[in-house]
Enzyme design. Structure first.
Site, PDB file in Angstrom:
ATOM      1  N   CYS A  65      -4.106   5.024  -0.465  1.00  0.00           N
ATOM      2  CA  CYS A  65      -5.163   5.024   0.163  1.00  0.00           C
ATOM      3  C   CYS A  65      -6.155   4.077   0.039  1.00  0.00           C
ATOM      4  CB  CYS A  65      -4.914   5.689   1.511  1.00  0.00           C
ATOM      5  SG  CYS A  65      -3.997   5.861   2.185  1.00  0.00           S
TER       6      CYS A  65
ATOM      7  N   CYS B 178      -4.453   9.722   0.165  1.00  0.00           N
ATOM      8  CA  CYS B 178      -3.441  10.035  -1.283  1.00  0.00           C
ATOM      9  C   CYS B 178      -4.379   7.974  -2.077  1.00  0.00           C
ATOM     10  CB  CYS B 178      -2.217   9.362  -1.142  1.00  0.00           C
ATOM     11  SG  CYS B 178      -1.562   7.659  -0.058  1.00  0.00           S
TER      12      CYS B 178
ATOM     13  N   GLU C 271      -5.124   6.450   6.738  1.00  0.00           N
ATOM     14  CA  GLU C 271      -6.160   5.382   6.119  1.00  0.00           C
ATOM     15  C   GLU C 271      -6.727   4.517   5.480  1.00  0.00           C
ATOM     16  OE1 GLU C 271      -4.438   8.279   5.774  1.00  0.00           O
ATOM     17  OE2 GLU C 271      -5.436   9.315   3.976  1.00  0.00           O
TER      18      GLU C 271
ATOM     19  N   HIS D  93       0.175   4.452   6.152  1.00  0.00           N
ATOM     20  CA  HIS D  93      -1.333   5.499   6.844  1.00  0.00           C
ATOM     21  C   HIS D  93      -2.075   5.547   7.697  1.00  0.00           C
ATOM     22  CE1 HIS D  93       0.560   7.605   2.529  1.00  0.00           C
ATOM     23  NE2 HIS D  93       1.362   7.755   2.943  1.00  0.00           N
TER      24      HIS D  93
HETATM   25 ZN    ZN Z   1      -2.189   7.471   2.113  1.00  0.00          ZN
END
Ligand code: ZN
Length: 146
Positions: free
Chosen positions: A89, A86, A58, A56
Protein backbone atom coordinates in the site's frame (compact mmCIF):
# COMPACT_ATOMS: atom_id res chain seq x y z
CA UNK A 1 1.04 16.01 15.34
CA UNK A 2 -2.60 15.00 15.28
CA UNK A 3 -5.37 17.54 15.94
CA UNK A 4 -8.64 16.71 17.67
CA UNK A 5 -10.41 17.07 14.31
CA UNK A 6 -8.00 14.51 12.89
CA UNK A 7 -8.69 12.19 15.80
CA UNK A 8 -12.34 12.27 14.76
CA UNK A 9 -11.37 11.15 11.24
CA UNK A 10 -9.05 8.49 12.62
CA UNK A 11 -11.84 7.17 14.86
CA UNK A 12 -14.06 7.01 11.78
CA UNK A 13 -11.39 4.84 10.08
CA UNK A 14 -11.40 2.58 13.15
CA UNK A 15 -15.21 2.40 12.95
CA UNK A 16 -14.89 1.36 9.30
CA UNK A 17 -12.51 -1.41 10.42
CA UNK A 18 -15.05 -2.59 12.99
CA UNK A 19 -17.83 -2.56 10.36
CA UNK A 20 -15.58 -4.64 8.07
CA UNK A 21 -15.47 -7.37 10.71
CA UNK A 22 -19.26 -7.29 11.00
CA UNK A 23 -19.40 -7.92 7.24
CA UNK A 24 -17.02 -10.88 7.50
CA UNK A 25 -13.95 -9.03 6.31
CA UNK A 26 -10.60 -8.40 8.00
CA UNK A 27 -10.41 -5.52 10.53
CA UNK A 28 -8.90 -2.73 8.46
CA UNK A 29 -10.52 0.54 7.45
CA UNK A 30 -9.42 3.78 5.84
CA UNK A 31 -10.75 7.05 4.53
CA UNK A 32 -9.40 9.83 2.36
CA UNK A 33 -10.06 13.40 3.47
CA UNK A 34 -9.57 16.71 1.71
CA UNK A 35 -7.70 19.66 3.24
CA UNK A 36 -10.91 20.87 4.92
CA UNK A 37 -11.45 17.46 6.54
CA UNK A 38 -14.30 16.50 4.22
CA UNK A 39 -14.38 12.74 3.62
CA UNK A 40 -13.87 12.05 -0.10
CA UNK A 41 -13.94 8.24 -0.03
CA UNK A 42 -13.90 5.31 2.37
CA UNK A 43 -12.84 1.69 2.04
CA UNK A 44 -12.30 -1.42 4.08
CA UNK A 45 -10.33 -4.61 3.58
CA UNK A 46 -12.11 -7.11 1.30
CA UNK A 47 -9.29 -9.62 0.82
CA UNK A 48 -11.53 -12.54 1.82
CA UNK A 49 -14.73 -11.38 0.15
CA UNK A 50 -13.03 -10.54 -3.16
CA UNK A 51 -10.46 -13.35 -2.91
CA UNK A 52 -7.93 -10.65 -3.79
CA UNK A 53 -4.69 -10.31 -1.85
CA UNK A 54 -4.45 -6.66 -2.91
CA UNK A 55 -7.87 -5.61 -1.58
CA UNK A 56 -6.46 -3.45 1.21
CA UNK A 57 -8.37 -0.22 1.92
CA UNK A 58 -5.30 1.99 1.58
CA UNK A 59 -4.55 0.56 -1.87
CA UNK A 60 -8.17 0.95 -2.96
CA UNK A 61 -8.15 4.61 -1.91
CA UNK A 62 -4.78 5.29 -3.56
CA UNK A 63 -6.15 3.82 -6.81
CA UNK A 64 -9.35 5.84 -6.44
CA UNK A 65 -7.40 9.06 -5.87
CA UNK A 66 -5.11 8.47 -8.86
CA UNK A 67 -8.16 7.84 -11.05
CA UNK A 68 -10.56 10.48 -9.74
CA UNK A 69 -8.47 13.41 -8.44
CA UNK A 70 -6.08 15.79 -10.11
CA UNK A 71 -2.47 15.47 -8.88
CA UNK A 72 -2.80 18.84 -7.14
CA UNK A 73 -5.95 17.77 -5.29
CA UNK A 74 -4.48 14.37 -4.38
CA UNK A 75 -1.44 16.12 -2.89
CA UNK A 76 -3.73 18.01 -0.52
CA UNK A 77 -5.51 14.90 0.81
CA UNK A 78 -4.78 12.88 3.93
CA UNK A 79 -5.32 9.14 4.23
CA UNK A 80 -6.60 8.18 7.70
CA UNK A 81 -6.24 4.50 8.34
CA UNK A 82 -6.84 2.14 11.23
CA UNK A 83 -3.44 0.47 10.83
CA UNK A 84 -0.12 1.56 9.37
CA UNK A 85 -0.07 0.80 5.64
CA UNK A 86 1.86 -2.27 4.50
CA UNK A 87 4.67 -2.07 1.94
CA UNK A 88 2.35 -2.82 -0.97
CA UNK A 89 0.00 0.00 0.00
CA UNK A 90 2.86 2.38 0.75
CA UNK A 91 4.06 1.96 -2.83
CA UNK A 92 0.59 2.73 -4.21
CA UNK A 93 0.18 5.69 -1.86
CA UNK A 94 3.47 7.15 -3.10
CA UNK A 95 2.53 6.62 -6.75
CA UNK A 96 -0.93 8.15 -6.25
CA UNK A 97 0.61 11.34 -4.84
CA UNK A 98 -1.44 11.52 -1.66
CA UNK A 99 -0.27 14.26 0.67
CA UNK A 100 -0.06 12.49 4.01
CA UNK A 101 -0.94 9.34 5.96
CA UNK A 102 -2.21 9.22 9.56
CA UNK A 103 -2.59 5.80 11.17
CA UNK A 104 -3.98 4.61 14.49
CA UNK A 105 -2.07 1.37 15.09
CA UNK A 106 1.54 0.78 14.01
CA UNK A 107 2.71 -2.31 12.15
CA UNK A 108 4.70 -3.28 15.24
CA UNK A 109 1.57 -3.03 17.40
CA UNK A 110 -0.42 -5.01 14.81
CA UNK A 111 2.18 -7.77 14.71
CA UNK A 112 1.99 -8.02 18.50
CA UNK A 113 -1.74 -8.77 18.11
CA UNK A 114 -1.44 -11.05 15.06
CA UNK A 115 2.13 -12.21 14.38
CA UNK A 116 1.49 -13.70 10.89
CA UNK A 117 0.25 -10.32 9.66
CA UNK A 118 3.73 -8.82 9.84
CA UNK A 119 6.23 -8.31 7.08
CA UNK A 120 6.12 -10.91 4.35
CA UNK A 121 9.41 -12.57 3.42
CA UNK A 122 10.98 -11.03 0.35
CA UNK A 123 10.87 -13.13 -2.81
CA UNK A 124 14.33 -13.59 -4.37
CA UNK A 125 14.92 -11.57 -7.52
CA UNK A 126 17.34 -12.57 -10.30
CA UNK A 127 18.32 -9.98 -12.89
CA UNK A 128 18.92 -7.97 -14.91
CA UNK A 129 19.09 -11.01 -17.17
CA UNK A 130 18.34 -9.70 -20.70
CA UNK A 131 18.74 -5.94 -20.38
CA UNK A 132 19.54 -5.22 -24.03
CA UNK A 133 16.43 -7.07 -25.25
CA UNK A 134 14.23 -5.60 -22.53
CA UNK A 135 15.53 -2.10 -23.15
CA UNK A 136 14.17 -1.96 -26.73
CA UNK A 137 10.40 -1.65 -26.04
CA UNK A 138 11.01 0.70 -23.12
CA UNK A 139 13.32 2.95 -25.12
CA UNK A 140 10.88 2.96 -28.05
CA UNK A 141 8.05 3.95 -25.73
CA UNK A 142 9.92 6.83 -24.13
CA UNK A 143 11.83 8.01 -27.21
CA UNK A 144 10.61 11.46 -28.12
CA UNK A 145 8.87 11.60 -31.49
CA UNK A 146 9.07 14.59 -33.78
ZN1 ZN B 1 -1.76 -2.85 2.64
Amino acid sequence: MITSAEEVLLRRAIDIAARAVALGDAPYGSLLAGPDGAVLAEAHNTVRRDDDITAHPELKLARWAARELTPDTAARTTLYTSCQPCGMCDGAIARSGLGRVVYALSTEQLVALNPPSGAWPAVPHDGPALPDEARAPVAAYYRPTR
